[in-house]
Design a protein around this motif. Structure first.
Motif, PDB file in Angstrom:
ATOM      1  N   ARG A  30       0.828  -1.206   0.000  1.00  0.00           N
ATOM      2  CA  ARG A  30       0.000   0.000   0.000  1.00  0.00           C
ATOM      3  C   ARG A  30       0.860   1.253   0.000  1.00  0.00           C
ATOM      4  O   ARG A  30       0.565   2.225  -0.711  1.00  0.00           O
ATOM      5  CB  ARG A  30      -0.898   0.012   1.236  1.00  0.00           C
ATOM      6  CG  ARG A  30      -2.033  -1.011   1.216  1.00  0.00           C
ATOM      7  CD  ARG A  30      -2.774  -1.000   2.542  1.00  0.00           C
ATOM      8  NE  ARG A  30      -3.873  -1.944   2.568  1.00  0.00           N
ATOM      9  CZ  ARG A  30      -4.594  -2.236   3.640  1.00  0.00           C
ATOM     10  NH1 ARG A  30      -4.285  -1.644   4.802  1.00  0.00           N
ATOM     11  NH2 ARG A  30      -5.581  -3.100   3.592  1.00  0.00           N
ATOM     12  N   LYS A  37      -2.013   8.081   0.309  1.00  0.00           N
ATOM     13  CA  LYS A  37      -3.256   7.480   0.803  1.00  0.00           C
ATOM     14  C   LYS A  37      -2.982   6.643   2.051  1.00  0.00           C
ATOM     15  O   LYS A  37      -3.804   6.600   2.967  1.00  0.00           O
ATOM     16  CB  LYS A  37      -3.893   6.616  -0.281  1.00  0.00           C
ATOM     17  CG  LYS A  37      -4.515   7.408  -1.422  1.00  0.00           C
ATOM     18  CD  LYS A  37      -5.217   6.495  -2.418  1.00  0.00           C
ATOM     19  CE  LYS A  37      -5.880   7.304  -3.530  1.00  0.00           C
ATOM     20  NZ  LYS A  37      -6.564   6.426  -4.517  1.00  0.00           N
ATOM     21  N   TYR A  41      -4.636   7.216   5.601  1.00  0.00           N
ATOM     22  CA  TYR A  41      -5.237   6.108   6.340  1.00  0.00           C
ATOM     23  C   TYR A  41      -4.729   6.094   7.784  1.00  0.00           C
ATOM     24  O   TYR A  41      -5.516   5.905   8.725  1.00  0.00           O
ATOM     25  CB  TYR A  41      -4.895   4.790   5.642  1.00  0.00           C
ATOM     26  CG  TYR A  41      -5.036   3.565   6.507  1.00  0.00           C
ATOM     27  CD1 TYR A  41      -6.278   2.975   6.719  1.00  0.00           C
ATOM     28  CD2 TYR A  41      -3.920   2.990   7.123  1.00  0.00           C
ATOM     29  CE1 TYR A  41      -6.411   1.853   7.526  1.00  0.00           C
ATOM     30  CE2 TYR A  41      -4.038   1.871   7.923  1.00  0.00           C
ATOM     31  CZ  TYR A  41      -5.283   1.310   8.126  1.00  0.00           C
ATOM     32  OH  TYR A  41      -5.414   0.200   8.922  1.00  0.00           O
ATOM     33  N   SER A  42      -3.432   6.311   7.964  1.00  0.00           N
ATOM     34  CA  SER A  42      -2.867   6.346   9.310  1.00  0.00           C
ATOM     35  C   SER A  42      -3.497   7.462  10.135  1.00  0.00           C
ATOM     36  O   SER A  42      -3.814   7.276  11.316  1.00  0.00           O
ATOM     37  CB  SER A  42      -1.355   6.536   9.238  1.00  0.00           C
ATOM     38  OG  SER A  42      -0.795   6.637  10.525  1.00  0.00           O
ATOM     39  N   ARG A  44      -6.500   8.693   9.803  1.00  0.00           N
ATOM     40  CA  ARG A  44      -7.881   8.316  10.146  1.00  0.00           C
ATOM     41  C   ARG A  44      -7.915   7.292  11.281  1.00  0.00           C
ATOM     42  O   ARG A  44      -8.800   7.329  12.136  1.00  0.00           O
ATOM     43  CB  ARG A  44      -8.602   7.738   8.922  1.00  0.00           C
ATOM     44  CG  ARG A  44      -8.885   8.765   7.826  1.00  0.00           C
ATOM     45  CD  ARG A  44      -9.884   8.207   6.834  1.00  0.00           C
ATOM     46  NE  ARG A  44      -9.439   6.966   6.223  1.00  0.00           N
ATOM     47  CZ  ARG A  44      -8.717   6.886   5.115  1.00  0.00           C
ATOM     48  NH1 ARG A  44      -8.334   7.993   4.496  1.00  0.00           N
ATOM     49  NH2 ARG A  44      -8.362   5.713   4.612  1.00  0.00           N
ATOM     50  N   GLU A  45      -6.937   6.395  11.277  1.00  0.00           N
ATOM     51  CA  GLU A  45      -6.919   5.343  12.292  1.00  0.00           C
ATOM     52  C   GLU A  45      -6.681   5.892  13.699  1.00  0.00           C
ATOM     53  O   GLU A  45      -7.018   5.233  14.682  1.00  0.00           O
ATOM     54  CB  GLU A  45      -5.828   4.313  11.961  1.00  0.00           C
ATOM     55  CG  GLU A  45      -6.135   3.451  10.755  1.00  0.00           C
ATOM     56  CD  GLU A  45      -7.400   2.633  10.948  1.00  0.00           C
ATOM     57  OE1 GLU A  45      -7.410   1.741  11.814  1.00  0.00           O
ATOM     58  OE2 GLU A  45      -8.394   2.899  10.237  1.00  0.00           O
ATOM     59  N   TYR A  54      -5.671   0.248  13.232  1.00  0.00           N
ATOM     60  CA  TYR A  54      -4.794  -0.465  12.298  1.00  0.00           C
ATOM     61  C   TYR A  54      -5.156  -1.957  12.246  1.00  0.00           C
ATOM     62  O   TYR A  54      -4.290  -2.829  12.228  1.00  0.00           O
ATOM     63  CB  TYR A  54      -3.321  -0.288  12.694  1.00  0.00           C
ATOM     64  CG  TYR A  54      -2.889   1.159  12.702  1.00  0.00           C
ATOM     65  CD1 TYR A  54      -2.632   1.833  11.517  1.00  0.00           C
ATOM     66  CD2 TYR A  54      -2.761   1.857  13.906  1.00  0.00           C
ATOM     67  CE1 TYR A  54      -2.252   3.170  11.527  1.00  0.00           C
ATOM     68  CE2 TYR A  54      -2.387   3.197  13.923  1.00  0.00           C
ATOM     69  CZ  TYR A  54      -2.131   3.839  12.730  1.00  0.00           C
ATOM     70  OH  TYR A  54      -1.759   5.165  12.733  1.00  0.00           O
TER      71      TYR A  54
END
Length: 222
Positions: A30, A37, A41-42, A44-45, A54
Motif C-alpha cells: 500500500r 493514501k 489512512y494512518s 484516520r486510524e 490499524y
C-alpha cells in the motif's frame, strides 16, 4: 487462573505474530503504490479505539521496527558483520538482535519525529504528544519503506562480490522516493507549493541525519 491468563496472552501473541505474515507485505505494498493514501489512512486510524486501530494493517511504528529487524536478520544471513564493538556501549547494543533492532529503530525514528515536529510547528499548533502522534505515525510509514531500500542497498555495498553501483542506486532511489513523497505530504499539510515543500522536506531530513550523528558519535566513544 494465572496460568490461564498466561496461556491466553501467549495465544494472542501467536495470532498477532502470525498475522504479520499477511499484513506486513500488504502494508508495504500500500505504501509503495499509494504512499499519501497510506499516510491519510494512518491519520484516520488515530480516531479509532485501540482495539480496532490499524486492524487491517501493521501500525506504522511496528512496521518500522519489523523492517529494521528483518534487515538485521538478512544482514546476518548473508554474513554481514555488525559494527565492531570497540566501546562498552557498542558491546551492549550489538550483544543481541533485540538490542540492535531497538537501537536502530529508535535511531531511524528520528526522521519521522523531526518531520512531524516540523509540520506541527508550521501549522501553528502547540508541540505536544497529542499533536505529534498523528503526523509521526504517518511518517513512520514512509520511514519504514525507505529503510527497506537502505537495507537492501547496504547488502550490495557491504558484500565485495556484489555490485556496489547497484547498492548505491537502490539507496539513492529509496531516498529520492522518500523526498518526493515527503514533499507532496508537506505541500498538502501546509497548503504550500511543491518547491517550497521540497525545501522543507530536505531540511527536515538533513536535521534528522545530524541528530542521528549526534547520537551515534558519542556511542562510539562511551
Amino acid at each position: 487462573m494465572d496460568f490461564m491468563k498466561l496461556l491466553k496472552s501467549f495465544e494472542d501473541f501467536i495470532f498477532e505474530a502470525a498475522s504479520w505474515l499477511i499484513f506486513y507485505p500488504l502494508t508495504l505494498g500500500r505504501i509503495m503504490l499509494h504512499p499519501l493514501k497510506a499516510m491519510e489512512y494512518s491519520d484516520r486510524e488515530q480516531s479509532d479505539d485501540n482495539e480496532h486501530r490499524y486492524d487491517d494493517s501493521l501500525s506504522p511504528p511496528l512496521l518500522l521496527m519489523v523492517t529494521i529487524l528483518l534487515s538485521n536478520l538478512i544482514s546476518t544471513a548473508v554474513h554481514i558483520a555488525p559494527p565492531d564493538a570497540t566501546t562498552s556501549m557498542l558491546k551492549t547494543i550489538t550483544a543481541t538482535q533485540q538490542n540492535l533492532t531497538l537501537f536502530r529503530t529508535l535511531l531511524f525514528s528520528l526522521i519521522p519525529l523531526i518531520a512531524a515536529s516540523s509540520v506541527v510547528r508550521r501549522q501553528g499548533k502547540k508541540l505536544s504528544r497529542q499533536t505529534l502522534r498523528a503526523p509521526f505515525y504517518a511518517q513512520c510509514y514512509l520511514a519504514a519503506f525507505c529503510a527497506a531500500f537502505v537495507a537492501a542497498g547496504d547488502v550490495f555495498l557491504r558484500r565485495p562480490e556484489l555490485n556496489n553501483a547497484i547498492g548505491a542506486t537502490i539507496i539513492c532511489g529509496g531516498v529520492l522516493w522518500f523526498l518526493v513523497v515527503q514533499s507532496a505530504w508537506f505541500s498538502a499539510k501546509l497548503n504550500i507549493s511543491r518547491p517550497k515543500a521540497a525545501i522543507i522536506a530536505v531540511w527536515a531530513t538533513v536535521r534528522a541525519l545530524v541528530y542521528m550523528l549526534l547520537v551515534v558519535i558519542p556511542v562510539g566513544y562511551i
